[in-house]
Enzyme design. Structure first.
Site, PDB file in Angstrom:
ATOM      1  N   THR A  14       5.775  -0.533   1.862  1.00 36.77           N
ATOM      2  CA  THR A  14       6.018  -1.537   2.906  1.00 36.77           C
ATOM      3  C   THR A  14       5.217  -2.809   2.616  1.00 36.77           C
ATOM      4  O   THR A  14       5.779  -3.918   2.532  1.00 36.77           O
ATOM      5  CB  THR A  14       5.601  -0.964   4.280  1.00 36.77           C
ATOM      6  OG1 THR A  14       6.266   0.271   4.472  1.00 36.77           O
ATOM      7  CG2 THR A  14       5.938  -1.918   5.404  1.00 36.77           C
ATOM      8  N   VAL A  15       3.910  -2.668   2.467  1.00 39.80           N
ATOM      9  CA  VAL A  15       3.063  -3.861   2.299  1.00 39.80           C
ATOM     10  C   VAL A  15       3.248  -4.467   0.903  1.00 39.80           C
ATOM     11  O   VAL A  15       3.382  -5.692   0.760  1.00 39.80           O
ATOM     12  CB  VAL A  15       1.576  -3.506   2.552  1.00 39.80           C
ATOM     13  CG1 VAL A  15       0.700  -4.754   2.400  1.00 39.80           C
ATOM     14  CG2 VAL A  15       1.392  -2.909   3.948  1.00 39.80           C
ATOM     15  N   VAL A  34      -4.219 -23.403  -5.125  1.00 40.16           N
ATOM     16  CA  VAL A  34      -5.194 -22.864  -6.074  1.00 40.16           C
ATOM     17  C   VAL A  34      -5.091 -23.508  -7.460  1.00 40.16           C
ATOM     18  O   VAL A  34      -5.895 -23.191  -8.344  1.00 40.16           O
ATOM     19  CB  VAL A  34      -5.066 -21.323  -6.205  1.00 40.16           C
ATOM     20  CG1 VAL A  34      -5.369 -20.672  -4.874  1.00 40.16           C
ATOM     21  CG2 VAL A  34      -3.714 -20.907  -6.717  1.00 40.16           C
ATOM     22  N   LYS A 106      -7.686   0.515   5.423  1.00 44.40           N
ATOM     23  CA  LYS A 106      -8.786   0.710   6.389  1.00 44.40           C
ATOM     24  C   LYS A 106      -9.379   2.099   6.282  1.00 44.40           C
ATOM     25  O   LYS A 106     -10.573   2.290   6.523  1.00 44.40           O
ATOM     26  CB  LYS A 106      -8.320   0.443   7.827  1.00 44.40           C
ATOM     27  CG  LYS A 106      -7.399   1.487   8.435  1.00 44.40           C
ATOM     28  CD  LYS A 106      -5.978   1.041   8.463  1.00 44.40           C
ATOM     29  CE  LYS A 106      -4.998   2.089   8.884  1.00 44.40           C
ATOM     30  NZ  LYS A 106      -3.629   1.638   8.817  1.00 44.40           N
ATOM     31  N   GLU A 130      -8.976  -8.238   4.519  1.00 47.41           N
ATOM     32  CA  GLU A 130      -8.513  -8.772   5.803  1.00 47.41           C
ATOM     33  C   GLU A 130      -7.400  -7.918   6.433  1.00 47.41           C
ATOM     34  O   GLU A 130      -7.364  -7.696   7.640  1.00 47.41           O
ATOM     35  CB  GLU A 130      -7.997 -10.213   5.593  1.00 47.41           C
ATOM     36  CG  GLU A 130      -7.494 -10.890   6.832  1.00 47.41           C
ATOM     37  CD  GLU A 130      -8.585 -11.100   7.872  1.00 47.41           C
ATOM     38  OE1 GLU A 130      -9.478 -11.920   7.637  1.00 47.41           O
ATOM     39  OE2 GLU A 130      -8.545 -10.418   8.918  1.00 47.41           O
ATOM     40  N   GLY A 135      -3.614  -6.038  10.904  1.00 45.87           N
ATOM     41  CA  GLY A 135      -2.506  -6.583  10.091  1.00 45.87           C
ATOM     42  C   GLY A 135      -2.523  -8.077   9.888  1.00 45.87           C
ATOM     43  O   GLY A 135      -3.320  -8.599   9.096  1.00 45.87           O
ATOM     44  N   ILE A 137      -3.358 -10.542  11.859  1.00 46.94           N
ATOM     45  CA  ILE A 137      -4.320 -11.392  12.591  1.00 46.94           C
ATOM     46  C   ILE A 137      -5.535 -11.632  11.692  1.00 46.94           C
ATOM     47  O   ILE A 137      -6.157 -10.676  11.235  1.00 46.94           O
ATOM     48  CB  ILE A 137      -4.799 -10.702  13.893  1.00 46.94           C
ATOM     49  CG1 ILE A 137      -3.618 -10.237  14.746  1.00 46.94           C
ATOM     50  CG2 ILE A 137      -5.713 -11.627  14.675  1.00 46.94           C
ATOM     51  CD1 ILE A 137      -4.020  -9.435  15.983  1.00 46.94           C
ATOM     52  N   LYS A 206     -10.820   1.032  12.210  1.00 52.53           N
ATOM     53  CA  LYS A 206     -10.796  -0.434  12.315  1.00 52.53           C
ATOM     54  C   LYS A 206     -11.995  -0.931  13.118  1.00 52.53           C
ATOM     55  O   LYS A 206     -12.578  -1.978  12.800  1.00 52.53           O
ATOM     56  CB  LYS A 206      -9.483  -0.870  12.967  1.00 52.53           C
ATOM     57  CG  LYS A 206      -8.268  -0.537  12.088  1.00 52.53           C
ATOM     58  CD  LYS A 206      -6.969  -0.656  12.866  1.00 52.53           C
ATOM     59  CE  LYS A 206      -5.751  -0.360  12.005  1.00 52.53           C
ATOM     60  NZ  LYS A 206      -4.517  -0.191  12.788  1.00 52.53           N
TER      61      LYS A 206
HETATM   62  P1  NAP Z   1       3.709   2.961   1.754  1.00 53.18           P
HETATM   63  O1  NAP Z   1       4.900   2.269   2.280  1.00 53.18           O
HETATM   64  O2  NAP Z   1       3.615   4.445   1.884  1.00 53.18           O
HETATM   65  O3  NAP Z   1       3.576   2.576   0.206  1.00 53.18           O
HETATM   66  C1  NAP Z   1       2.638   3.167  -0.656  1.00 53.18           C
HETATM   67  C2  NAP Z   1       2.947   2.732  -2.055  1.00 53.18           C
HETATM   68  O4  NAP Z   1       1.924   3.164  -2.926  1.00 53.18           O
HETATM   69  C3  NAP Z   1       4.252   3.279  -2.616  1.00 53.18           C
HETATM   70  O5  NAP Z   1       4.856   2.305  -3.400  1.00 53.18           O
HETATM   71  C4  NAP Z   1       3.813   4.469  -3.491  1.00 53.18           C
HETATM   72  O6  NAP Z   1       4.656   4.661  -4.599  1.00 53.18           O
HETATM   73  C5  NAP Z   1       2.466   3.997  -3.963  1.00 53.18           C
HETATM   74  N1  NAP Z   1       1.484   5.058  -4.153  1.00 53.18           N
HETATM   75  C6  NAP Z   1       0.885   5.800  -3.187  1.00 53.18           C
HETATM   76  N2  NAP Z   1      -0.023   6.634  -3.732  1.00 53.18           N
HETATM   77  C7  NAP Z   1       0.003   6.408  -5.059  1.00 53.18           C
HETATM   78  C8  NAP Z   1      -0.695   6.956  -6.153  1.00 53.18           C
HETATM   79  N3  NAP Z   1      -1.645   7.911  -5.988  1.00 53.18           N
HETATM   80  N4  NAP Z   1      -0.415   6.494  -7.394  1.00 53.18           N
HETATM   81  C9  NAP Z   1       0.509   5.537  -7.565  1.00 53.18           C
HETATM   82  N5  NAP Z   1       1.212   4.964  -6.567  1.00 53.18           N
HETATM   83  C10 NAP Z   1       0.957   5.404  -5.324  1.00 53.18           C
HETATM   84  O7  NAP Z   1       2.361   2.370   2.409  1.00 53.18           O
HETATM   85  P2  NAP Z   1       2.191   0.986   3.185  1.00 53.18           P
HETATM   86  O8  NAP Z   1       2.680   1.138   4.582  1.00 53.18           O
HETATM   87  O9  NAP Z   1       2.709  -0.126   2.360  1.00 53.18           O
HETATM   88  O10 NAP Z   1       0.592   0.898   3.311  1.00 53.18           O
HETATM   89  C11 NAP Z   1      -0.188   0.556   2.199  1.00 53.18           C
HETATM   90  C12 NAP Z   1      -1.618   0.308   2.656  1.00 53.18           C
HETATM   91  O11 NAP Z   1      -1.648  -0.765   3.598  1.00 53.18           O
HETATM   92  C13 NAP Z   1      -2.284   1.497   3.364  1.00 53.18           C
HETATM   93  O12 NAP Z   1      -3.649   1.522   3.046  1.00 53.18           O
HETATM   94  C14 NAP Z   1      -2.093   1.164   4.828  1.00 53.18           C
HETATM   95  O13 NAP Z   1      -3.077   1.763   5.682  1.00 53.18           O
HETATM   96  C15 NAP Z   1      -2.273  -0.337   4.800  1.00 53.18           C
HETATM   97  N6  NAP Z   1      -1.669  -1.042   5.931  1.00 53.18           N
HETATM   98  C16 NAP Z   1      -0.346  -0.854   6.169  1.00 53.18           C
HETATM   99  C17 NAP Z   1       0.234  -1.538   7.229  1.00 53.18           C
HETATM  100  C18 NAP Z   1       1.707  -1.398   7.521  1.00 53.18           C
HETATM  101  O14 NAP Z   1       2.187  -2.074   8.430  1.00 53.18           O
HETATM  102  N7  NAP Z   1       2.448  -0.578   6.776  1.00 53.18           N
HETATM  103  C19 NAP Z   1      -0.544  -2.387   8.023  1.00 53.18           C
HETATM  104  C20 NAP Z   1      -1.894  -2.559   7.725  1.00 53.18           C
HETATM  105  C21 NAP Z   1      -2.455  -1.878   6.670  1.00 53.18           C
HETATM  106  P3  NAP Z   1       6.246   5.003  -4.489  1.00 53.18           P
HETATM  107  O15 NAP Z   1       6.863   3.822  -3.829  1.00 53.18           O
HETATM  108  O16 NAP Z   1       6.704   5.185  -5.879  1.00 53.18           O
HETATM  109  O17 NAP Z   1       6.333   6.241  -3.653  1.00 53.18           O
HETATM  110  N1  HSE Z   2      -0.562   2.974  12.453  1.00 52.46           N
HETATM  111  C1  HSE Z   2      -1.085   1.653  12.592  1.00 52.46           C
HETATM  112  C2  HSE Z   2      -0.750   1.118  13.989  1.00 52.46           C
HETATM  113  C3  HSE Z   2      -0.502   0.763  11.494  1.00 52.46           C
HETATM  114  O1  HSE Z   2       0.022   1.743  14.725  1.00 52.46           O
HETATM  115  O2  HSE Z   2      -1.286   0.085  14.360  1.00 52.46           O
HETATM  116  C4  HSE Z   2      -1.389  -0.383  11.106  1.00 52.46           C
HETATM  117  O3  HSE Z   2      -2.640  -0.027  10.648  1.00 52.46           O
END
Ligand code: NAP
Ligand code: HSE
Length: 431
Positions: A14-15, A34, A106, A130, A135, A137, A206
């Site tokens: 997603t991110v 930059v 986090k 950040e 997210g 903010i 957080k």
């Molecule tokens: P996600 O959609 O599950 O994506 C994870 C990605 O990382 C996927 O592309 C996966 O590969 C890859 N991956 C995971 N473990 C791996 C490993 N051991 N080796 C290689 N590749 C690996 O997760 P996300 O929602 O983007 O979140 C990513 C981070 O951002 C997390 O730390 C989360 O807490 C943080 N975050 C997310 C949000 C949000 O809104 N989603 C908000 C704030 C913070 P594949 O695609 O091949 O499966």
């Molecule tokens: N699970 C978290 C939430 C996603 O509901 O806010 C962002 O860290």
């Protein structure tokens, strides 16, 4: 500095896909800021053949972390894969290879943040995070830079969108917790295992980060007392509303006399408080500084593009530092030793709801108990229950020490006139 900065991505979910999109769409603005172009050189994923919703013309995927971590042409690595062990190892290895890091993780930063920041400092590298709190903010930068000249005494945040969505729907539509949780899962807000969100663990991570930066003290996840929302009922929300309050899941870090308390718990706010108006999946962080007074930061706490915006903004800061040759110079070592408050030092108002015998003497028994522990009541509401022998009693207290209040709860439980203590929550914003 080269005319192109190569970056590596760990993760393309997603991110990560939001990051690729923003770098692609905002290339002009980025290079203006930059002074060079930004190129995503390699991306680590788990599954090479997975369908992706971003264009990856010139950014090869790999499943071998060394392709990213050991590529001498890559200067900055964005960790957006999540999890703890692999992410910690990869970031450590990358820092030791003198690569700057941006992470949205986090879970990792709440537990290993201080260790990783020290590794970054030792290697003269930046490590920015950040996106790990609230997210889109820009709250961490606001605490560290925007309010750098002030002494922050309180940070209160709605930092979990899933639970804010659930409480909003329960409160506004009178629907039960389980039903709204299912809806949140169907909409993709809550995960299939929602424990970390609904039990307050995500918010605790957080809040540990917010407290560490707000007070420049190394606050650990274990320092946060945590209660989630799984026991909050529609009755709690209805009766709170009758007394003029809304319930929110709040991460709170508060400092007085250089001691801090850090907690996550369902908390009542008067309807007039700005946090009471933060609804649905939105996040907000209220910060009180001795000089600035009240401030509040509001916005989307998660999601592809909002979170990616925070990641890419950190990348811009890394690149500006590269241009000036000042990476790794931002003071990261907390200034103060951590001192946690004991229960007798924590003062707050409380909301209490109980079922008691509807008979002469009940109120005098209750009020004697409160008075014995120096607890003064502020608001009281009594309603008959269907079972005419019992009454629903709802009250709020004036400020009382947590120690005395816990003792009151313990003794209330033993009283013959009390059938059940239904719920008890902290009250904020009503001073
Ligand atoms: P996600 O959609 O599950 O994506 C994870 C990605 O990382 C996927 O592309 C996966 O590969 C890859 N991956 C995971 N473990 C791996 C490993 N051991 N080796 C290689 N590749 C690996 O997760 P996300 O929602 O983007 O979140 C990513 C981070 O951002 C997390 O730390 C989360 O807490 C943080 N975050 C997310 C949000 C949000 O809104 N989603 C908000 C704030 C913070 P594949 O695609 O091949 O499966
Ligand atoms: N699970 C978290 C939430 C996603 O509901 O806010 C962002 O860290």
């Amino acid at each position: 500095m080269n005319s192109t900065i190569n970056i590596g991505l760990l993760g393309l979910g997603t991110v990560g896909s939001g990051v690729v999109h923003i770098i692609d769409q905002h290339q002009d603005k980025l290079s203006h800021q930059v002074g060079c172009n930004v190129k995503v050189k390699k991306i680590l994923v788990n599954h090479l053949d997975k369908e992706r919703d971003v264009s990856l013309s010139d950014s090869p995927l790999t499943t071998n972390p060394d392709d990213v971590l050991n590529d001498p042409d890559i200067d900055v690595i964005l960790e957006v894969m999540g999890g703890i062990d692999d992410a910690r190892n990869y970031i450590t290895q990358a820092l030791e290879n003198k690569k700057h890091i941006v992470t949205a993780n986090k879970d990792l930063m709440a537990v290993y943040g201080n260790e990783l920041l020290e590794t970054a400092a030792m290697n003269q590298c930046d490590l920015f995070y950040e996106a790990s709190v609230a997210g889109g903010i820009p709250i961490l930068r606001s605490l560290v830079d925007g309010l750098a000249s002030d002494r922050i005494t309180k940070v209160m945040g709605i930092v979990n969108g899933t639970t804010n969505y659930i409480l909003t729907k329960m409160s506004k539509e009178g629907r039960a917790y389980e039903e709204v949780l299912r809806e949140a899962q169907n909409l993709g807000y809550a995960e299939s295992d929602p424990t970390s969100d609904v039990e307050g663990i995500d918010a605790a991570r957080k809040t540990a980060i917010l407290g560490t930066l707000g007070f420049s003290m190394p606050i650990d996840l274990d320092d946060v007392t945590v209660a989630g929302i799984s026991d909050v009922t529609t009755e709690d929300l209805v009766y709170s509303a009758q007394l003029g309050y809304t319930i929110k899941l709040i991460g709170l870090a508060e400092r007085s006399d250089n001691k801090v308390e850090v907690s996550v718990q369902p908390t009542l706010f008067p309807h007039s408080h700005p946090l009471a108006a933060v609804n649905d999946e939105f996040n907000a962080v209220y910060v009180y500084g001795e000089a600035v007074g009240e401030t509040m930061f509001y916005g989307p706490g998660a999601g592809k593009l909002p979170t990616a915006t925070a990641v890419v903004s950190d990348l811009v800061e890394v690149m500006k530092n590269m241009r000036l040759g000042v990476n790794g110079n931002k003071s990261v070592v907390p200034q103060f030793e951590k001192q946690l408050k004991a229960d007798e030092d924590i003062y707050s108002k409380y909301f209490l709801r109980l079922h008691a015998k509807d008979q002469p003497g009940t109120f005098s028994t209750l009020t004697s108990l409160f008075s014995n522990h120096h607890v003064s009541l502020e608001k009281i509401l009594q309603l008959p229950l269907q079972d005419r022998d019992s009454a629903e009693i709802i009250m709020t207290t004036h400020k009382v020490s947590k120690k005395n209040y816990q003792q009151v709860l313990h003794e209330l439980d033993e009283l013959e006139v009390v059938d059940f203590i239904k719920s008890s929550y902290r009250v904020e914003g009503d001073d």
